[in-house]
Each structure stands twice: as C-alpha cells, then as structure tokens.
Design a protein around this motif. Structure first.
Motif, PDB file in Angstrom:
ATOM      1  N   LEU A 135      18.945  11.928  76.916  1.00 48.22           N
ATOM      2  CA  LEU A 135      18.614  13.357  77.081  1.00 48.22           C
ATOM      3  C   LEU A 135      16.830  13.349  76.628  1.00 48.22           C
ATOM      4  N   ARG A 136      16.539  12.630  75.730  1.00 49.03           N
ATOM      5  CA  ARG A 136      15.144  12.834  75.363  1.00 49.03           C
ATOM      6  C   ARG A 136      13.910  12.297  76.551  1.00 49.03           C
ATOM      7  N   TYR A 137      14.163  11.175  76.837  1.00 49.46           N
ATOM      8  CA  TYR A 137      13.412  10.197  77.626  1.00 49.46           C
ATOM      9  C   TYR A 137      13.547  10.042  79.012  1.00 49.46           C
ATOM     10  N   LEU A 138      14.802  10.575  79.469  1.00 44.84           N
ATOM     11  CA  LEU A 138      15.113  10.663  81.260  1.00 44.84           C
ATOM     12  C   LEU A 138      15.375  11.947  81.437  1.00 44.84           C
ATOM     13  N   GLN A 139      15.701  13.159  80.616  1.00 46.56           N
ATOM     14  CA  GLN A 139      15.922  14.185  80.921  1.00 46.56           C
ATOM     15  C   GLN A 139      14.901  15.066  80.626  1.00 46.56           C
ATOM     16  N   ASP A 140      14.116  14.701  79.713  1.00 48.00           N
ATOM     17  CA  ASP A 140      12.787  15.219  78.953  1.00 48.00           C
ATOM     18  C   ASP A 140      13.269  16.592  78.196  1.00 48.00           C
ATOM     19  N   PHE A 141      14.341  16.580  77.361  1.00 46.83           N
ATOM     20  CA  PHE A 141      14.842  17.470  76.445  1.00 46.83           C
ATOM     21  C   PHE A 141      14.036  17.400  75.252  1.00 46.83           C
ATOM     22  N   SER A 142      13.692  18.749  74.765  1.00 46.27           N
ATOM     23  CA  SER A 142      13.126  18.855  73.399  1.00 46.27           C
ATOM     24  C   SER A 142      14.129  18.358  72.272  1.00 46.27           C
ATOM     25  N   TYR A 143      13.798  18.045  71.087  1.00 45.36           N
ATOM     26  CA  TYR A 143      14.778  17.813  70.086  1.00 45.36           C
ATOM     27  C   TYR A 143      15.580  18.765  69.836  1.00 45.36           C
ATOM     28  N   ASN A 144      15.173  20.093  69.895  1.00 45.43           N
ATOM     29  CA  ASN A 144      16.036  21.276  69.564  1.00 45.43           C
ATOM     30  C   ASN A 144      17.061  21.454  70.712  1.00 45.43           C
ATOM     31  N   GLU A 145      16.746  21.082  71.899  1.00 48.42           N
ATOM     32  CA  GLU A 145      17.747  21.271  73.069  1.00 48.42           C
ATOM     33  C   GLU A 145      18.554  20.037  73.091  1.00 48.42           C
ATOM     34  N   ILE A 146      18.341  18.906  72.572  1.00 48.81           N
ATOM     35  CA  ILE A 146      19.194  17.754  72.357  1.00 48.81           C
ATOM     36  C   ILE A 146      20.208  18.193  71.238  1.00 48.81           C
ATOM     37  N   ALA A 147      19.733  18.916  70.150  1.00 45.68           N
ATOM     38  CA  ALA A 147      20.328  19.368  69.042  1.00 45.68           C
ATOM     39  C   ALA A 147      21.479  20.174  69.463  1.00 45.68           C
ATOM     40  N   ASP A 148      20.937  21.304  70.223  1.00 48.51           N
ATOM     41  CA  ASP A 148      21.871  22.247  70.831  1.00 48.51           C
ATOM     42  C   ASP A 148      22.973  21.641  71.726  1.00 48.51           C
ATOM     43  N   SER A 149      22.478  20.710  72.759  1.00 47.33           N
ATOM     44  CA  SER A 149      23.298  20.075  73.680  1.00 47.33           C
ATOM     45  C   SER A 149      24.442  19.225  73.023  1.00 47.33           C
ATOM     46  N   LEU A 150      24.244  18.482  71.896  1.00 43.74           N
ATOM     47  CA  LEU A 150      25.069  17.664  71.368  1.00 43.74           C
ATOM     48  C   LEU A 150      25.896  18.296  70.178  1.00 43.74           C
ATOM     49  N   ASP A 151      25.535  19.451  69.849  1.00 41.06           N
ATOM     50  CA  ASP A 151      25.945  20.118  68.648  1.00 41.06           C
ATOM     51  C   ASP A 151      25.781  19.343  67.514  1.00 41.06           C
ATOM     52  N   LEU A 152      24.606  18.789  67.418  1.00 39.79           N
ATOM     53  CA  LEU A 152      24.189  18.096  66.234  1.00 39.79           C
ATOM     54  C   LEU A 152      22.957  18.754  65.187  1.00 39.79           C
ATOM     55  N   PRO A 153      22.808  18.596  64.010  1.00 42.91           N
ATOM     56  CA  PRO A 153      21.642  18.981  63.389  1.00 42.91           C
ATOM     57  C   PRO A 153      20.594  18.243  63.785  1.00 42.91           C
ATOM     58  N   LEU A 154      19.423  19.144  63.937  1.00 43.36           N
ATOM     59  CA  LEU A 154      18.062  18.569  64.287  1.00 43.36           C
ATOM     60  C   LEU A 154      17.348  17.258  63.726  1.00 43.36           C
ATOM     61  N   ASN A 155      17.836  17.168  62.339  1.00 43.13           N
ATOM     62  CA  ASN A 155      17.732  15.965  61.724  1.00 43.13           C
ATOM     63  C   ASN A 155      18.365  14.660  61.978  1.00 43.13           C
ATOM     64  N   THR A 156      19.476  15.020  62.438  1.00 46.26           N
ATOM     65  CA  THR A 156      20.517  13.942  63.020  1.00 46.26           C
ATOM     66  C   THR A 156      19.862  13.593  64.284  1.00 46.26           C
ATOM     67  N   VAL A 157      19.579  14.402  65.122  1.00 47.53           N
ATOM     68  CA  VAL A 157      18.753  14.039  66.473  1.00 47.53           C
ATOM     69  C   VAL A 157      17.671  13.155  66.061  1.00 47.53           C
ATOM     70  N   LYS A 158      16.793  13.637  65.229  1.00 40.31           N
ATOM     71  CA  LYS A 158      15.546  12.826  64.726  1.00 40.31           C
ATOM     72  C   LYS A 158      15.902  11.411  64.302  1.00 40.31           C
ATOM     73  N   SER A 159      17.041  11.302  63.468  1.00 41.48           N
ATOM     74  CA  SER A 159      17.151  10.092  62.994  1.00 41.48           C
ATOM     75  C   SER A 159      17.923   9.255  64.167  1.00 41.48           C
ATOM     76  N   TYR A 160      18.751   9.759  65.039  1.00 34.62           N
ATOM     77  CA  TYR A 160      19.391   8.790  65.995  1.00 34.62           C
ATOM     78  C   TYR A 160      18.108   8.275  67.026  1.00 34.62           C
ATOM     79  N   LEU A 161      17.100   9.112  67.285  1.00 37.15           N
ATOM     80  CA  LEU A 161      16.040   8.743  67.920  1.00 37.15           C
ATOM     81  C   LEU A 161      15.451   7.623  67.538  1.00 37.15           C
ATOM     82  N   PHE A 162      14.939   7.833  66.178  1.00 37.20           N
ATOM     83  CA  PHE A 162      14.469   6.784  65.487  1.00 37.20           C
ATOM     84  C   PHE A 162      15.174   5.505  65.445  1.00 37.20           C
TER      85      PHE A 162
END
Length: 182
Positions: A135-162
């Motif tokens: 979602l981030r690198y191939l679909q160019d979603f923002s962190y917030n859009e990823i969080a919304d799409s996957l129904d995850l907290p924003l910090n979890t998305v950042k952690s997963y990406l890291f």
C-alpha cells in the motif's frame, strides 16, 4: 479517484452509476491484488471477489472514510485471506513481462533479476508487513490511508513499515552489494 456524486447515485440504486463506479476502480483493485499476491490468476480472482463485495456492500460505505481506503481495505483483506489459504508462486516470466519496455537488453535482464529479488523479498515478509509495503510503496498510500484501509492504529502502521524495511534490507543485502541472490 471517484466522484462523490457517483458513489451516492450507486448507493441510491442507480445501476449505471454502480457499473461506472466499478469500472473506475477495477484497475486499482487488480493492481493491489497483484502486488500482494504476485500471481496473475490469483490477483484476477481476488479482484473479482473484491468487486463483487463492493457491489453488494456499496450501501455500507459511509462518507466518513475516503472511498479509496474503503475499497483498499476490502481488496487487501481478501488478498491476505487468499494468501493465507495458499501461498502463491510467481514465475520469472511474469516478472520479465513488466520490464519488457526497456530498450537495452542488459538493462532488461538486470531489471528482471532485481524485480524477482524484490518480489521474493516482499513475499518473505509476514502478511501484515507485506500489506503495508504494497500500500505504501506500490500504491503510494499515505500512512493515514494505510491505517484506514487496514483498520490499524497509525503507530502500528509506522511500526510495521519500519520493521518491513529492516527485513527487506536484510533480505536484499546481497543485491545491494551488486550480486543477485539465488
């Protein structure tokens, strides 16, 4: 991506609006499915399933979320379920097709190996890491859009990406040194 008026018309039962809406999103749905699953046939199946689900659930969409994140949540969840059921296989030929546009034969060969290495590395990631990378690198979603799409907290998305970037760096270490894995 999609006009809000078209979405409202589809929700109100306008069949033509619903068909137009599905046609507008089908390429994005397929692309996400292909990037996650890495297999054309599985991606087509997942995209079809996602479009059917969107068709049947259009009335459950609420404008408080962006339409594209709602759609991505559906297709991503279908892909993750499909991936868990049967791990896909991707042939080198499928990856080579993506890079056929390159004019230089040497570049084409190197790109095919690089794409295969990257695809293989992404495939080795845990499901939740793979989804955020796609979602981030191939679909160019923002962190917030990823969080919304996957129904995850924003910090979890950042952690997963890291963590996913760390894992990819380790997996692609040989490639970064100029050698091709294999």
């Amino acid at each position: 991506m999609v006009e809000p008026g078209l979405i409202r018309a589809a929700q109100e039962g306008d069949r033509d609006a619903l068909i137009t809406l599905l046609r507008e999103i089908e390429t994005h749905v397929y692309r996400t499915a292909y990037y996650i699953l890495g297999n054309e046939q599985d991606a087509m199946d997942a995209a079809q399933e996602a479009l059917i689900r969107i068709y049947t659930k259009i009335n459950s969409y609420e404008e408080k979320a962006q339409f594209k994140t709602w759609v991505q949540r559906i297709v991503t969840n279908i892909c993750i379920d499909k991936f868990r059921r049967s791990k896909p296989t991707v042939s080198i030929e499928e990856h080579e097709m993506v890079f056929r546009e390159k004019q230089n034969v040497e570049e084409e060969v190197l790109s095919a190996y690089a794409a295969k290495d990257i695809r293989d590395a992404i495939d080795m990631l845990p499901d939740h890491h793979r989804a955020v990378v796609v979602l981030r690198y191939l679909q160019d979603f923002s962190y917030n859009e990823i969080a919304d799409s996957l129904d995850l907290p924003l910090n979890t998305v950042k952690s997963y990406l890291f963590r996913a970037r760390q894992q990819l760096q380790t997996l692609l270490h040989d490639y970064q040194k100029g050698g091709v894995r294999g």
